[in-house]
Motif scaffolding. Sequence first.
Motif, PDB file in Angstrom:
ATOM      1  N   LEU A 568       0.831  -1.203   0.000  1.00  0.00           N
ATOM      2  CA  LEU A 568       0.000   0.000   0.000  1.00  0.00           C
ATOM      3  C   LEU A 568       0.862   1.249   0.000  1.00  0.00           C
ATOM      4  O   LEU A 568       0.626   2.193  -0.770  1.00  0.00           O
ATOM      5  CB  LEU A 568      -0.918  -0.014   1.217  1.00  0.00           C
ATOM      6  N   PHE A 569       1.898   1.274   0.839  1.00  0.00           N
ATOM      7  CA  PHE A 569       2.753   2.456   0.908  1.00  0.00           C
ATOM      8  C   PHE A 569       3.580   2.624  -0.369  1.00  0.00           C
ATOM      9  O   PHE A 569       3.901   3.748  -0.763  1.00  0.00           O
ATOM     10  CB  PHE A 569       3.670   2.378   2.131  1.00  0.00           C
ATOM     11  N   ALA A 570       3.924   1.523  -1.019  1.00  0.00           N
ATOM     12  CA  ALA A 570       4.650   1.622  -2.292  1.00  0.00           C
ATOM     13  C   ALA A 570       3.795   2.319  -3.340  1.00  0.00           C
ATOM     14  O   ALA A 570       4.269   3.185  -4.081  1.00  0.00           O
ATOM     15  CB  ALA A 570       5.075   0.239  -2.768  1.00  0.00           C
ATOM     16  N   ILE A 571       2.515   1.958  -3.393  1.00  0.00           N
ATOM     17  CA  ILE A 571       1.612   2.587  -4.362  1.00  0.00           C
ATOM     18  C   ILE A 571       1.421   4.067  -4.032  1.00  0.00           C
ATOM     19  O   ILE A 571       1.479   4.935  -4.906  1.00  0.00           O
ATOM     20  CB  ILE A 571       0.265   1.844  -4.379  1.00  0.00           C
ATOM     21  N   LEU A 572       1.191   4.370  -2.753  1.00  0.00           N
ATOM     22  CA  LEU A 572       0.986   5.766  -2.349  1.00  0.00           C
ATOM     23  C   LEU A 572       2.233   6.613  -2.583  1.00  0.00           C
ATOM     24  O   LEU A 572       2.138   7.816  -2.840  1.00  0.00           O
ATOM     25  CB  LEU A 572       0.586   5.831  -0.875  1.00  0.00           C
TER      26      LEU A 572
END
Length: 616
Positions: A568-572
């Motif tokens: 999730l943090f990679a996408i954000l």
Amino acid sequence: MSSLNNCGHLMKLLNRRIRFSSHIATRCAAWHQQRTFLKQFITYFQEIKTNSRTFSTSCAKFSSKDITGDHETQKIQLTSFTDRTHLCGSLTVSDVDHSVVLCGWVDRSSKLFLKLYDWTGQVQIVVPDNMAIMIKSLDRESVLEVKGTVRMRPEHQRRSDVGSGEVEISPSEIKVLNTCDSHLPFYPTCVTYNKVTSDVKMEHRYLDIRSVQMQKVLRLRSSFIMKAREFLCNSHGFVDVETPTLFRKTPGGAKEFLVPTRHKGRFYSLPQSPQQFKQLLMIGGIDRYFQVARCYRDETQKPDRQPEFTQLDIEMAFTSQTHIMRLIEGLLHHCWPKAAGQLPETFPVMTYDEALRNYGSDKPDTRFDMKLKDLSDIVPNCGVELLETEETVTALRIPQGQRYFSKKDLDILCKPINEDDKTFEVLGKKRLETAAHIEQKGLVIRNPTDYNMFWVVDFPLFLPKEDEDGRLVSGAVESAHHPFTAPVQDDLELVYSDPTKVRSQHYDLVLNGNEIGGGSVRIHDAKLQKYILSDILKEDTSELDHLLKALGLGCPPHAGIALGLDRLFAILSGVENIKDVIAFPKSYMGLCPMSKAPSLLSESDLIRYHIAPKSS
């Protein structure tokens, strides 16, 4: 700072009894020349003397924002319990003529100026003549403490678009807290930072963490997780429970890391997830559980995977699939960064069959349309011999596609699928390859700032079993997700008659073609769980005796989910690989370039844990 300390003392007095009101008013009068906001305090406390009700209503109007404003409140929070008064990138024109203490790293230096930085940005220090020699001798990335006065920059040097860009520091003292080796592998604030290879960054991760990118990512993680805790604990009564890292091997699923013990022949296993423990907590009456859990899977040599990763693990008793989905939607709304835009109030829902039929994937990227179209019914008499001989023909409609594809490109894209291939999986890859090809030609069809979030439901409970090489095992099935997932109630009879047709109460959360969360309603009936494990999956249930026994001792219906925080943090953050959002990641081979882990053990260590290396 003295004014701020006085305010702190004033707030303490606010909590005391009314008889101290004269004392407070006297102090306010003595201080009000230092800060204009104290004038309002004086007015309020004069009212206190004559009307105690006014005291309560007046104080109700006050907050830390009223006293110090957002900017100073932030500085108090970010520099508390340290020697510094401000952060390098937080100074504004309102700080002019104030004395400050700054700490940070040297970015650049010359005879005239010194750039000092921390995670908030950099500030310009004017180098006085008596300090020029000392500053010139400093290597970049040395650590300094600077005391001085804030002043306006010359007008032609002012930059209002960056933190501390309109001001500079006239130093009275510069203290070197630590020097830095002049032979750095790279400089985290240099314009060439993005050209540094991933291996070099990982080997010197402590330097990489000073970079703007890593600082943003790690602080985003911290902020998101803190908001998640607030939402779950404070708003919905969840209990944060830590579960063991040392466990026993679990049948099925991914390969697990084993930990030797002093007991000969016995090993711990690092859990792939807290799955069994959270179910046991439901049985124990902890009916709302969550944990920011570290998980382990021996999946080395797979790109964009990490042997240890983090998930937000959630479980609830007396709930349903719909309730879990609404909970996660509410949680993400609460935690979602403002800069990432707004999420829909409720997320769209897509069935597993719809996802495969339209996109060729159970985690499709819906930022671009380009759905798969089955043309099998219309090609038998189309006049194209190649198509007429194929049993199934699937098409992708690409508006003005002739602009982007040569005949050679089309030959590669339209290559027939072998019988041994997984048809939908191949079609899904071709769809993504088509999108990537078009974008290489200059047409952006996947907006990186779009966040398409939706649920996928109605997965099969079982899939044909594959061996380690991906070949099908005749007559065998395996869990599509894990063996604790409950079947859809309407399909319960099929569990005993035709397991391959059973749908599961599993649900995945998909974002931009990535699975960022997965969960299910769990089996809470001991007999059904044992039947699935032993009769369908052919697993040795003795390894799960503790769980089967617990299920038979008053287990409530329960369900849960786990969100993959790293993904999730990679996408954000707009990065391709999850290692770029983890503080200290491993390489794709499962190695740590920085510490050189895993390391060799001494012979005495091997003997202690009853491990004997093979003789050559």
